[in-house]
Design a protein around this motif. Structure first.
Motif, PDB file in Angstrom:
ATOM      1  N   THR A 242       0.833  -1.209   0.000  1.00 61.47           N
ATOM      2  CA  THR A 242       0.000   0.000   0.000  1.00 61.47           C
ATOM      3  C   THR A 242       0.867   1.257   0.000  1.00 61.47           C
ATOM      4  N   GLN A 246       0.923   3.969  -3.003  1.00 65.77           N
ATOM      5  CA  GLN A 246       0.418   5.319  -2.755  1.00 65.77           C
ATOM      6  C   GLN A 246       1.518   6.375  -2.807  1.00 65.77           C
ATOM      7  N   ASP A 404      -8.773  -8.793  -4.121  1.00 69.31           N
ATOM      8  CA  ASP A 404      -9.746  -7.708  -3.939  1.00 69.31           C
ATOM      9  C   ASP A 404      -9.440  -6.911  -2.679  1.00 69.31           C
ATOM     10  N   ALA A 408      -8.199  -2.966  -2.425  1.00 71.64           N
ATOM     11  CA  ALA A 408      -8.931  -1.945  -1.684  1.00 71.64           C
ATOM     12  C   ALA A 408      -7.987  -1.150  -0.779  1.00 71.64           C
ATOM     13  N   SER A 409      -7.000  -1.832  -0.214  1.00 72.82           N
ATOM     14  CA  SER A 409      -6.017  -1.148   0.628  1.00 72.82           C
ATOM     15  C   SER A 409      -5.121  -0.236  -0.205  1.00 72.82           C
ATOM     16  N   LEU A 411      -5.629   1.105  -3.063  1.00 73.69           N
ATOM     17  CA  LEU A 411      -6.376   2.199  -3.686  1.00 73.69           C
ATOM     18  C   LEU A 411      -6.922   3.180  -2.662  1.00 73.69           C
ATOM     19  N   GLU A 413      -9.247   2.627  -0.401  1.00 76.93           N
ATOM     20  CA  GLU A 413     -10.668   2.425  -0.097  1.00 76.93           C
ATOM     21  C   GLU A 413     -10.854   1.865   1.313  1.00 76.93           C
ATOM     22  N   MET A 414      -9.827   1.235   1.858  1.00 80.00           N
ATOM     23  CA  MET A 414      -9.827   0.707   3.211  1.00 80.00           C
ATOM     24  C   MET A 414      -8.430   0.894   3.783  1.00 80.00           C
TER      25      MET A 414
END
Length: 433
Positions: A242, A246, A404, A408-409, A411, A413-414
């Motif tokens: 992540t 990012q 999935d 989500a991490s 991106l 989203e979580m």
């Protein structure tokens, strides 16, 4: 050739819950007779995965040699496109028309093994013959205590490093990254110094699971009934990727693309290093200048020290009327001499320890090219390499759930912990089926 030998090419969601996997073949399919000496005449049907036309002469040569040593046995060879093999063998098993020997990967073969459709090689193969195979390769074909296949050819990941980008960033190309921590450090330096990406860790489906295992996470508990990766090691893996994503230190394609994106960016000179031993021939053909500037090195790994091994196997369906002859052919196909010859035709490793003892896998020579070095490095890792993601029930659903969650991490989203919690819950639901 790369498409033909893609070691992760078989993907199948089995839609049938109950398959009749035992019994004999239709009597009308083949008829046995006696030869002049009174020996039973046997015909074995042998299926491979997309080896024609590149390896037609090689396979035909093996068949000719085997038939010469066993005049009462004839081999009928059928080569099946990679995309069709899983459906074709499943259909054949369902209709009691399975071939006698088939080339399959561990993931799909294990699904047939769970249906009790394959011969148990622990019983069919002698201890002496078992000892001729790389331990990790033999153990890769075990589910519920049963060995369902004989290993054929292998590969381990090798990191390919672009010497020019290393030098541009002020890094020593003779000291490549060997750990995830070093990979992150190099990625930051390379991006700051050159504007290019240092590291391309593909997250393509099952590769997420491999990264987590190498980082020290256990995927399930010992009996495989519960998820075990919601741990400090599992959280570290989610946080690691992540942050890299990012912070813009790995390409977006690491998450949204597939392994083809990796090699495309490397060949374009946009990435400094990635795990890509299977692509070295493609680099040689498509980017000869980059090929000459490529330095192969040990695969990047983490806390576990483990490295990934890909395995291709041969299995014998239980439906065969000639189990002894089928196993005999499978052992002949995978013996040291035949595997050594195969390895010299394409960049693979043999699963047979006699073949691996050949200097071809240990001595590079003064005029060694990157392809030679990939082979030497790859073979040297076999002692620490294994099938990192063992055969598991509902494997396709499990790997999709993990992909999935980490997506989500990455991106945003979580949080990494929220995503890990989600993956754990989904895995436990899937494992309970």
């Amino acid at each position: 050739m790369k498409k033909k030998l893609g070691f992760l090419a078989l993907l199948l969601v089995i839609t049938m819950l109950v398959v009749s996997a035992c019994g004999s073949k239709d009597e009308g399919k083949s008829k046995d007779s006696k030869n002049a000496s009174g020996d039973e005449q046997i015909e074995l049907e042998f299926w491979t995965m997309q080896l024609q036309p590149t390896f037609t002469d090689y396979i035909n040569g093996i068949i000719k040699d085997f038939e010469g040593e066993n005049p009462n046995i004839k081999i009928k060879w059928l080569d099946v496109p990679a995309a069709d093999l899983s459906k074709k063998i499943l259909s054949a098993v369902t209709t009691n028309t399975a071939p006698d020997v088939v080339n399959l990967n561990p993931t799909f073969a294990s699904q047939l093994a769970e249906l009790d459709a394959l011969v148990n090689m622990d019983e069919a193969v002698s201890d002496e013959d078992k000892a001729l195979y790389v331990k990790g390769a033999w153990e890769a074909n075990n589910i519920n205590g049963t060995t369902f296949a004989i290993p054929w050819y292998l590969s381990t990941s090798v990191t390919l490093n672009n010497k020019a980008i290393f030098e541009e960033a002020g890094l020593d190309p003779e000291k490549p990254a060997t750990t995830y921590e070093e990979a992150a450090e190099y990625a930051k330096i390379i991006k700051e110094k050159t504007g290019k990406y240092g590291y391309f860790p593909s997250m393509d489906l099952s590769l997420v699971l491999q990264h987590m295992v190498m980082m020290g996470a256990d995927l399930t508990n010992e009996d495989g009934t519960k998820a075990a990766f919601n741990s400090p090691e599992g959280l570290y893996a989610f946080e690691y990727f992540t942050k890299l994503y990012q912070d813009g230190l790995i390409p977006r394609e690491a998450l949204t693309g597939d392994q083809r994106s990796t090699i495309d960016m490397y060949q374009a000179g946009q990435v400094a290093f990635f795990d890509g031993s299977q692509f070295i021939v493609q680099v040689k053909e498509n980017a000869p200048d980059l090929y000459a500037n490529t330095i192969p090195s040990q695969a990047i790994t983490g806390k576990s020290g483990k490295k990934t091994m890909s395995v291709q196997n041969v299995v014998v369906p239980k439906q065969t009327k000639h189990q002894e002859a089928a196993v005999k052919f499978a052992l002949f196909l995978t013996n040291g001499e035949n595997q050594l010859e195969f390895s010299k035709l394409t960049p693979i490793l043999p699963s047979n320890v006699e073949a691996l003892a050949d200097p071809y896998f240990t001595e590079a020579g003064d005029d060694a090219e990157p392809t030679d070095l990939v082979r030497i490095v790859s073979a040297s890792q076999l002692d620490s390499a294994e099938l990192l993601v063992p055969p598991m029930k509902n494997y396709d659903e499990l790997r999709q759930a993990m992909y999935d969650a980490i997506s989500a991490s990455m991106l945003g989203e979580m949080t990494p912990q929220e995503a890990l919690d989600q993956a754990e819950q989904e895995w436990n639901d899937i494992l309970a089926k």
